[in-house]
Design a protein around this motif. Sequence first.
Motif, PDB file in Angstrom:
ATOM      1  N   GLU A  98      21.355 -30.499  17.212  1.00  0.00           N
ATOM      2  CA  GLU A  98      20.429 -30.324  16.095  1.00  0.00           C
ATOM      3  C   GLU A  98      20.378 -31.540  15.181  1.00  0.00           C
ATOM      4  OE1 GLU A  98      21.373 -26.760  14.035  1.00  0.00           O
ATOM      5  OE2 GLU A  98      20.917 -25.442  15.729  1.00  0.00           O
ATOM      6  N   GLU A  99      21.374 -32.411  15.265  1.00  0.00           N
ATOM      7  CA  GLU A  99      21.426 -33.593  14.405  1.00  0.00           C
ATOM      8  C   GLU A  99      21.647 -34.834  15.253  1.00  0.00           C
ATOM      9  OE1 GLU A  99      23.460 -32.064  10.293  1.00  0.00           O
ATOM     10  OE2 GLU A  99      24.726 -32.093  12.076  1.00  0.00           O
ATOM     11  N   GLY A 100      20.959 -35.904  14.877  1.00  0.00           N
ATOM     12  CA  GLY A 100      21.149 -37.175  15.547  1.00  0.00           C
ATOM     13  C   GLY A 100      22.062 -38.087  14.746  1.00  0.00           C
ATOM     14  N   GLU A 101      22.214 -39.322  15.216  1.00  0.00           N
ATOM     15  CA  GLU A 101      23.083 -40.268  14.521  1.00  0.00           C
ATOM     16  C   GLU A 101      22.604 -40.526  13.091  1.00  0.00           C
ATOM     17  OE1 GLU A 101      23.901 -43.856  16.577  1.00  0.00           O
ATOM     18  OE2 GLU A 101      24.510 -42.891  18.451  1.00  0.00           O
ATOM     19  N   GLY A 102      21.287 -40.649  12.925  1.00  0.00           N
ATOM     20  CA  GLY A 102      20.755 -40.894  11.584  1.00  0.00           C
ATOM     21  C   GLY A 102      21.035 -39.750  10.632  1.00  0.00           C
ATOM     22  N   ASP A 103      20.918 -38.512  11.115  1.00  0.00           N
ATOM     23  CA  ASP A 103      21.197 -37.347  10.272  1.00  0.00           C
ATOM     24  C   ASP A 103      22.664 -37.311   9.858  1.00  0.00           C
ATOM     25  OD1 ASP A 103      18.535 -36.368  10.563  1.00  0.00           O
ATOM     26  OD2 ASP A 103      19.073 -35.623  12.552  1.00  0.00           O
ATOM     27  N   LEU A 104      23.550 -37.589  10.795  1.00  0.00           N
ATOM     28  CA  LEU A 104      24.986 -37.555  10.485  1.00  0.00           C
ATOM     29  C   LEU A 104      25.368 -38.676   9.520  1.00  0.00           C
ATOM     30  CD1 LEU A 104      26.425 -36.767  14.027  1.00  0.00           C
ATOM     31  CD2 LEU A 104      26.066 -35.189  12.131  1.00  0.00           C
ATOM     32  N   ARG A 105      24.780 -39.852   9.738  1.00  0.00           N
ATOM     33  CA  ARG A 105      25.075 -40.968   8.838  1.00  0.00           C
ATOM     34  C   ARG A 105      24.574 -40.663   7.420  1.00  0.00           C
ATOM     35  NH1 ARG A 105      23.527 -44.468  12.008  1.00  0.00           N
ATOM     36  NH2 ARG A 105      25.562 -44.997  12.881  1.00  0.00           N
ATOM     37  N   ARG A 106      23.411 -40.034   7.333  1.00  0.00           N
ATOM     38  CA  ARG A 106      22.878 -39.661   6.020  1.00  0.00           C
ATOM     39  C   ARG A 106      23.791 -38.641   5.340  1.00  0.00           C
ATOM     40  NH1 ARG A 106      18.003 -40.488   3.968  1.00  0.00           N
ATOM     41  NH2 ARG A 106      17.304 -41.231   6.007  1.00  0.00           N
ATOM     42  N   LYS A 107      24.301 -37.696   6.122  1.00  0.00           N
ATOM     43  CA  LYS A 107      25.200 -36.685   5.561  1.00  0.00           C
ATOM     44  C   LYS A 107      26.463 -37.333   4.989  1.00  0.00           C
ATOM     45  CE  LYS A 107      25.576 -32.820   7.841  1.00  0.00           C
ATOM     46  NZ  LYS A 107      25.992 -31.787   8.832  1.00  0.00           N
ATOM     47  N   ILE A 108      26.975 -38.339   5.674  1.00  0.00           N
ATOM     48  CA  ILE A 108      28.167 -39.041   5.183  1.00  0.00           C
ATOM     49  C   ILE A 108      27.869 -39.725   3.857  1.00  0.00           C
ATOM     50  CG2 ILE A 108      29.623 -41.063   5.613  1.00  0.00           C
ATOM     51  CD1 ILE A 108      29.745 -40.262   8.534  1.00  0.00           C
ATOM     52  N   TYR A 109      26.745 -40.434   3.781  1.00  0.00           N
ATOM     53  CA  TYR A 109      26.416 -41.146   2.549  1.00  0.00           C
ATOM     54  C   TYR A 109      26.111 -40.183   1.404  1.00  0.00           C
ATOM     55  CZ  TYR A 109      26.413 -45.922   4.344  1.00  0.00           C
ATOM     56  OH  TYR A 109      26.799 -47.157   4.842  1.00  0.00           O
ATOM     57  N   VAL A 110      25.497 -39.043   1.698  1.00  0.00           N
ATOM     58  CA  VAL A 110      25.254 -38.049   0.654  1.00  0.00           C
ATOM     59  C   VAL A 110      26.579 -37.496   0.140  1.00  0.00           C
ATOM     60  CG1 VAL A 110      24.319 -35.745   0.233  1.00  0.00           C
ATOM     61  CG2 VAL A 110      22.933 -37.442   1.418  1.00  0.00           C
ATOM     62  N   MET A 111      27.523 -37.266   1.043  1.00  0.00           N
ATOM     63  CA  MET A 111      28.832 -36.783   0.621  1.00  0.00           C
ATOM     64  C   MET A 111      29.523 -37.813  -0.265  1.00  0.00           C
ATOM     65  SD  MET A 111      30.556 -33.993   1.127  1.00  0.00           S
ATOM     66  CE  MET A 111      31.518 -33.830  -0.367  1.00  0.00           C
ATOM     67  N   LYS A 112      29.376 -39.082   0.088  1.00  0.00           N
ATOM     68  CA  LYS A 112      29.947 -40.143  -0.744  1.00  0.00           C
ATOM     69  C   LYS A 112      29.305 -40.141  -2.129  1.00  0.00           C
ATOM     70  CE  LYS A 112      32.173 -44.141  -1.398  1.00  0.00           C
ATOM     71  NZ  LYS A 112      31.498 -44.721  -2.560  1.00  0.00           N
ATOM     72  N   LYS A 113      27.987 -39.957  -2.183  1.00  0.00           N
ATOM     73  CA  LYS A 113      27.295 -39.886  -3.469  1.00  0.00           C
ATOM     74  C   LYS A 113      27.784 -38.706  -4.289  1.00  0.00           C
ATOM     75  CE  LYS A 113      24.155 -40.546  -6.659  1.00  0.00           C
ATOM     76  NZ  LYS A 113      24.186 -41.700  -7.585  1.00  0.00           N
ATOM     77  N   MET A 114      28.027 -37.571  -3.643  1.00  0.00           N
ATOM     78  CA  MET A 114      28.534 -36.386  -4.339  1.00  0.00           C
ATOM     79  C   MET A 114      29.881 -36.676  -5.002  1.00  0.00           C
ATOM     80  SD  MET A 114      26.429 -33.735  -3.849  1.00  0.00           S
ATOM     81  CE  MET A 114      25.225 -33.110  -2.684  1.00  0.00           C
ATOM     82  N   THR A 115      30.760 -37.353  -4.269  1.00  0.00           N
ATOM     83  CA  THR A 115      32.073 -37.663  -4.845  1.00  0.00           C
ATOM     84  C   THR A 115      31.944 -38.612  -6.029  1.00  0.00           C
ATOM     85  OG1 THR A 115      32.438 -39.494  -3.289  1.00  0.00           O
ATOM     86  CG2 THR A 115      33.212 -37.312  -2.624  1.00  0.00           C
ATOM     87  N   GLU A 116      30.985 -39.540  -5.981  1.00  0.00           N
ATOM     88  CA  GLU A 116      30.787 -40.452  -7.105  1.00  0.00           C
ATOM     89  C   GLU A 116      30.296 -39.709  -8.343  1.00  0.00           C
ATOM     90  OE1 GLU A 116      29.654 -44.476  -4.504  1.00  0.00           O
ATOM     91  OE2 GLU A 116      28.095 -43.348  -5.571  1.00  0.00           O
ATOM     92  N   VAL A 117      29.400 -38.745  -8.151  1.00  0.00           N
ATOM     93  CA  VAL A 117      28.900 -37.977  -9.297  1.00  0.00           C
ATOM     94  C   VAL A 117      29.986 -37.067  -9.860  1.00  0.00           C
ATOM     95  CG1 VAL A 117      27.234 -36.184  -9.970  1.00  0.00           C
ATOM     96  CG2 VAL A 117      26.500 -38.093  -8.548  1.00  0.00           C
ATOM     97  N   LEU A 118      30.866 -36.560  -9.016  1.00  0.00           N
ATOM     98  CA  LEU A 118      31.906 -35.636  -9.469  1.00  0.00           C
ATOM     99  C   LEU A 118      33.152 -36.335  -9.999  1.00  0.00           C
ATOM    100  CD1 LEU A 118      31.748 -32.906  -6.673  1.00  0.00           C
ATOM    101  CD2 LEU A 118      30.891 -32.742  -9.005  1.00  0.00           C
TER     102      LEU A 118
END
Length: 697
Positions: A98-118
């Motif tokens: 259901e997810e390709g490399e681009g989707d997984l890479r985006r998920k990683i960067y979004v998670m990194k952004k979440m940690t920066e905001v928190l």
Amino acid sequence: MKCLLIASESAEVLFYWTDPEFLQNVQSQYEASQEDGQGLPAFEDSISTLFAPIIISCSTMVDMLEDSYASFTTENNHIYILHQFDECLYIAVNGDGEEGEGDLRRKIYVMKKMTEVLFGMVTLSSSLLRKELRPQDTEQRARLWKLLQSLLETYSHLRENDQSFLVEAVERLIHPTLCEQCIEFLERRLVQQLNSSAERAGEEVMHAFILVHTKLLAFYSSRNASALSTSDLLVLIIMAQNMYPSNTDVDDPNPEDVESTSGSGPDSFYTPEPSPTDRDSSSSGDKVRGGVPVFEFLDPDVQMAEDSLRTLEVPQPDPSTPRRVFLDVSLKDVLYPMMPHSMYCLPLWPGITLVLLTKIPTSAVAMSVYTFLEAFAKLEKRLSEGLEGSAATRGQRTIHDVRSKLDKFIKALGPSEIQSRQLQVDWTEFKSLAFTRGGPAFSKDLIASCRKMTTQLCGVYRQCFLLQSGSSDIPQRLSPGLQERAQSMVREKLMDWKDFLLVKSKRNITMVSYPVSRIIQLAVMPCDLTYLEDFPGLIHFICVDRSTGQMIAPSLNLTERNTSELGTGPLAHFIKRKVWSLVNTTRRYLQKGFSTVTLRDGDFYFCYFLWFENETGFKLEAGDIPVLPDDSAPIGMLAWDYYRKLLRYYSKNHQGEVVKCYELLTVHLGVIPAEIILQHCRQLASKLWEPSRNPLL
């Protein structure tokens, strides 16, 4: 079969999220190897053992080759994406296709952004970030991981179902009169009253906005506030949705219950269904989150084998307690990232939320810490590059510039706190090495000392803004009574509009019923034509103003009660899948440097255009778009603002001009001639972004 893991270089689990299929797959592997009578290990230990060879091999490659693999695919077609941020390794896995490399890479960067905001600038120190992501207290760790897991699930749900999160831009409700009234209300009544109250405990409301599901009804920033970036605003919308999830079938009245989408509706008002009890919410809310199953098992053995952190009861936080968030602030053309704010998310009705962002009294400390961190980071970078002596201290905010300021800063902190004392010790050691009697001695020997200073400064930041400190009887927040008054004021203002707003959020713009002229308010148009009448053969479009981070598109809501013009059958879902696929395809072409894409797919014709204009609306000559490597950060505005960098790159050849960037995606019937389709795209783009359009924010 999905998983996201954050681990240290020693294979210690700092955070993980899995879907039920991945968890059950891991448990089944250990069931086969366990002896009779022995229980299964905790899932955290199982996942650590499973990923340890990958983590260790990745660390070994970094140590020996100063490089590592970014992705690989196993024999059973499981995709692994890896990215290392400092000493933390992020691994995203998909095994169901259901997810390709681009989707997984985006998920990683979004998670990194979440940690920066928190966590803010604590993310700049790997040792301190490990402490934040993996607290020693089991209950605190369970609460934090549950929050991060739910935020990730909320983001995934929004990206799969909401066009604004698909293209990573904010969508506004299109109703000029009501929007202007609400902005004026926020400015002249709500924010002014809150900031003049004695119950605000030194906090100052900087931003206030009203959300209807994920769409922006009104946004107001105080005069001395910095602009809120699109990236931060999208994260705040995710957090608001996570606190108060939208259930469109329950929250929204039927469209037939509202007489018109251009007025306040009938005199009868919508009464929401009774809130579920704790028993009901726990039994139903744990099963489904926005249509995505969350950790529900029928096998009792698997259920009992679940990690204790998942089954630990975590008390819900006080709704009146604000959430500390760290957002970018620009003052006098200087960017200060990850500045502390308090976020108050106040529900008005199901689906409608008021969000307040306040500046805390000690925020000046964060600005000072960032100034010092930036100076040490620049020095460490130049020393690592082999520059020594005066060459290592050239540029803005050098160690010479901040030396006296840091002395005063440490003196103002006082020696009472352990973190302050350690900062004083390391700063004294740094000065003894760097500022000798024979002159500054800036050499590679200072790199270790620079890193110590970075850790200590981040420690002070953590102590001031993340750890609970101060007397408990002194409230450092807007009082609960003040928050309730704010809720009451906005409820009173929107009481006659709530039904309309809930329907409007699901049918903001439609292809057949909403006139173009009413959207852009052009008096020169002789009649109200719909999109289908103006552009025959046009099925769908998305237009994005990347300069402001806002988008406009016809609704694509395929729920049981809210349908698009395409209905709820296979055709509607087919078009939705095609739109999502088109966005992913255009991003891949944009990554390779293409700003125009036209594709014919069966009975449909897809177009994508990216272009630049100056402030007067004159289209600028297209230039070369930078080509990005395959493992680069994902294109978007949420995790990494690609378009801000693109505008900065393009503006180099247009000095003195305000350059704006736009994107347009269209879906036409394939029988329409190509020249007519291109003509439609030009006309649609000019009508959507006329200079006389309503003010955005």
